[in-house]
Design a protein around this motif. Sequence first.
Motif, PDB file in Angstrom:
ATOM      1  N   ARG A 212       0.833  -1.218   0.000  1.00 50.16           N
ATOM      2  CA  ARG A 212       0.000   0.000   0.000  1.00 50.16           C
ATOM      3  C   ARG A 212       0.862   1.261   0.000  1.00 50.16           C
ATOM      4  N   LEU A 213       1.951   1.222   0.767  1.00 52.68           N
ATOM      5  CA  LEU A 213       2.825   2.396   0.854  1.00 52.68           C
ATOM      6  C   LEU A 213       3.613   2.622  -0.434  1.00 52.68           C
ATOM      7  N   LYS A 214       3.803   1.587  -1.238  1.00 54.07           N
ATOM      8  CA  LYS A 214       4.523   1.760  -2.506  1.00 54.07           C
ATOM      9  C   LYS A 214       3.737   2.587  -3.515  1.00 54.07           C
ATOM     10  N   GLN A 215       2.402   2.529  -3.435  1.00 55.66           N
ATOM     11  CA  GLN A 215       1.529   3.284  -4.359  1.00 55.66           C
ATOM     12  C   GLN A 215       1.873   2.973  -5.818  1.00 55.66           C
ATOM     13  N   LEU A 216       1.841   1.687  -6.136  1.00 54.66           N
ATOM     14  CA  LEU A 216       2.211   1.279  -7.487  1.00 54.66           C
ATOM     15  C   LEU A 216       1.182   1.708  -8.516  1.00 54.66           C
ATOM     16  N   TRP A 217      -0.099   1.360  -8.279  1.00 58.70           N
ATOM     17  CA  TRP A 217      -1.084   1.707  -9.302  1.00 58.70           C
ATOM     18  C   TRP A 217      -1.299   3.210  -9.388  1.00 58.70           C
ATOM     19  N   GLN A 218      -1.032   3.938  -8.312  1.00 59.03           N
ATOM     20  CA  GLN A 218      -1.122   5.394  -8.380  1.00 59.03           C
ATOM     21  C   GLN A 218      -0.047   5.987  -9.283  1.00 59.03           C
ATOM     22  N   ASN A 219       1.046   5.231  -9.479  1.00 57.77           N
ATOM     23  CA  ASN A 219       2.141   5.677 -10.356  1.00 57.77           C
ATOM     24  C   ASN A 219       2.153   4.907 -11.674  1.00 57.77           C
ATOM     25  N   SER A 220       0.977   4.448 -12.103  1.00 55.47           N
ATOM     26  CA  SER A 220       0.795   3.781 -13.400  1.00 55.47           C
ATOM     27  C   SER A 220       1.499   2.432 -13.483  1.00 55.47           C
ATOM     28  N   LEU A 221       1.837   1.814 -12.349  1.00 55.11           N
ATOM     29  CA  LEU A 221       2.431   0.477 -12.335  1.00 55.11           C
ATOM     30  C   LEU A 221       1.352  -0.520 -11.934  1.00 55.11           C
ATOM     31  N   VAL A 222       0.320  -0.640 -12.793  1.00 50.46           N
ATOM     32  CA  VAL A 222      -0.842  -1.453 -12.468  1.00 50.46           C
ATOM     33  C   VAL A 222      -0.481  -2.934 -12.486  1.00 50.46           C
ATOM     34  N   LYS A 223       0.241  -3.379 -13.503  1.00 50.67           N
ATOM     35  CA  LYS A 223       0.600  -4.790 -13.610  1.00 50.67           C
ATOM     36  C   LYS A 223       1.451  -5.216 -12.420  1.00 50.67           C
ATOM     37  N   GLU A 224       2.423  -4.389 -12.037  1.00 50.08           N
ATOM     38  CA  GLU A 224       3.277  -4.713 -10.900  1.00 50.08           C
ATOM     39  C   GLU A 224       2.455  -4.790  -9.615  1.00 50.08           C
ATOM     40  N   PHE A 225       1.446  -3.919  -9.500  1.00 49.84           N
ATOM     41  CA  PHE A 225       0.602  -3.930  -8.306  1.00 49.84           C
ATOM     42  C   PHE A 225      -0.152  -5.259  -8.182  1.00 49.84           C
ATOM     43  N   TYR A 226      -0.785  -5.699  -9.260  1.00 48.97           N
ATOM     44  CA  TYR A 226      -1.571  -6.940  -9.191  1.00 48.97           C
ATOM     45  C   TYR A 226      -0.681  -8.171  -9.071  1.00 48.97           C
ATOM     46  N   THR A 227       0.491  -8.123  -9.674  1.00 45.54           N
ATOM     47  CA  THR A 227       1.421  -9.250  -9.533  1.00 45.54           C
ATOM     48  C   THR A 227       1.836  -9.433  -8.080  1.00 45.54           C
ATOM     49  N   GLU A 228       2.217  -8.345  -7.429  1.00 42.55           N
ATOM     50  CA  GLU A 228       2.639  -8.442  -6.035  1.00 42.55           C
ATOM     51  C   GLU A 228       1.454  -8.767  -5.126  1.00 42.55           C
ATOM     52  N   LEU A 229       0.275  -8.237  -5.445  1.00 43.36           N
ATOM     53  CA  LEU A 229      -0.908  -8.501  -4.618  1.00 43.36           C
ATOM     54  C   LEU A 229      -1.279  -9.983  -4.648  1.00 43.36           C
ATOM     55  N   PRO A 277      -9.872 -12.864 -11.223  1.00 41.35           N
ATOM     56  CA  PRO A 277     -10.094 -12.588 -12.650  1.00 41.35           C
ATOM     57  C   PRO A 277      -9.614 -11.201 -13.057  1.00 41.35           C
ATOM     58  N   THR A 278      -9.832 -10.216 -12.208  1.00 39.97           N
ATOM     59  CA  THR A 278      -9.353  -8.858 -12.527  1.00 39.97           C
ATOM     60  C   THR A 278      -7.836  -8.839 -12.618  1.00 39.97           C
ATOM     61  N   ALA A 279      -7.172  -9.511 -11.688  1.00 43.55           N
ATOM     62  CA  ALA A 279      -5.708  -9.556 -11.722  1.00 43.55           C
ATOM     63  C   ALA A 279      -5.199 -10.262 -12.979  1.00 43.55           C
ATOM     64  N   ASP A 280      -5.866 -11.351 -13.393  1.00 39.32           N
ATOM     65  CA  ASP A 280      -5.447 -12.067 -14.604  1.00 39.32           C
ATOM     66  C   ASP A 280      -5.611 -11.200 -15.845  1.00 39.32           C
ATOM     67  N   LEU A 281      -6.701 -10.433 -15.905  1.00 41.37           N
ATOM     68  CA  LEU A 281      -6.917  -9.552 -17.058  1.00 41.37           C
ATOM     69  C   LEU A 281      -5.835  -8.485 -17.144  1.00 41.37           C
ATOM     70  N   VAL A 282      -5.409  -7.979 -15.997  1.00 40.77           N
ATOM     71  CA  VAL A 282      -4.364  -6.951 -16.002  1.00 40.77           C
ATOM     72  C   VAL A 282      -3.022  -7.554 -16.385  1.00 40.77           C
ATOM     73  N   LYS A 283      -2.675  -8.720 -15.827  1.00 36.92           N
ATOM     74  CA  LYS A 283      -1.352  -9.304 -16.051  1.00 36.92           C
ATOM     75  C   LYS A 283      -1.193  -9.921 -17.428  1.00 36.92           C
ATOM     76  N   PHE A 284      -2.269 -10.508 -17.960  1.00 33.45           N
ATOM     77  CA  PHE A 284      -2.134 -11.263 -19.209  1.00 33.45           C
ATOM     78  C   PHE A 284      -2.852 -10.618 -20.397  1.00 33.45           C
ATOM     79  N   ALA A 285      -3.826  -9.772 -20.148  1.00 32.08           N
ATOM     80  CA  ALA A 285      -4.565  -9.128 -21.246  1.00 32.08           C
ATOM     81  C   ALA A 285      -4.374  -7.628 -21.279  1.00 32.08           C
TER      82      ALA A 285
END
Length: 319
Positions: A212-229, A277-285
């Motif tokens: 949460r403190l990294k704020q990945l998706w707030q900095n446009s790192l959406v794929k990295e956020f879902y991968t780590e989550l 499913p949301t995480a898979d769509l972000v990481k693979f699609a």
Amino acid sequence: MMQKISTILFGVLLSFSLFAETHVATLELDTDEIQIGDHIRLTISLQTDESNAIIFPALSDTMHSRIVFLSVGNIDTIQERRSPVRTFSRTFTLTIFEPGEYYFPPLAFLIQTSENEDFFEVLTNYTAITVTAPEVDLAIGIRDIRTIWGIPITFGEILPFLLIILLLPRLLTAIGIYLYRKWKKQEPLLVFKPKPVIPAHVEALENLEKLRLKQLWQNSLVKEFYTELTDILRIYTEKGLYINAIEMTSDEFIEAVENSGLANKSELLQLLRNTLPTADLVKFAKAEPFADQHDRCFKNVRQFVELTMPKEKVEEEKS
């Protein structure tokens, strides 16, 4: 009339004198006699005006074929005090492996002045060197090399060995007493402090807070956020719930939870179906969910951990 001619001749002679003093090329050897294989230092230098352009001679093209060049130094510059004259020099290291007389011919420096666009030559002096071979008395015949010289041993060299000899019995005695006491008490020889084991739910909640403190998706790192989550979720499920979620697909993960004996199964399945499913769509699609979906998936994983963590731990933390 004669006075004018004398003045002109004096000016011409003075100009030649200045030219001779301004452009002086020299070639020097650090010795005039060596034995075969010894190193020679050859230095060429040119004294000229600092504004002139110069080209150093190429020694390898003019020297004897038996002269071997070992190294070439950089060009050094010496500035005369309160004078535009500079001395440019370069030192070469060479050797010769055949006895004889070797001559170093004059070398040509090329100089271009501001008054003259064409280069002209300034030659160094001529020098020579004598190379001799070591004297060998063939009548004596082949002899062995000289024996090794004996060097006396100093007290400083003996001191470490004396200390080892004096301290070694005491050290062995102390080790023997230690081993005997351990054997007498039937205790292990070495006791290793076990590494504290962090509960799976504590580790997962700490990693979620770090995420949460990294704020990945707030900095446009959406794929990295879902991968780590999802990694946090799967590692917690394997360590804390003993379900091998790391090696499973999302569908297999959901099916494994559905077939398990976990409490609140329907709520847990709903959390997984709203997150994986949301995480898979972000990481693979390469899907791009809305910001509220990121926050909802994060809360789903945290709620999944809180619902499945040991109840007694929850009560202790609340108290």
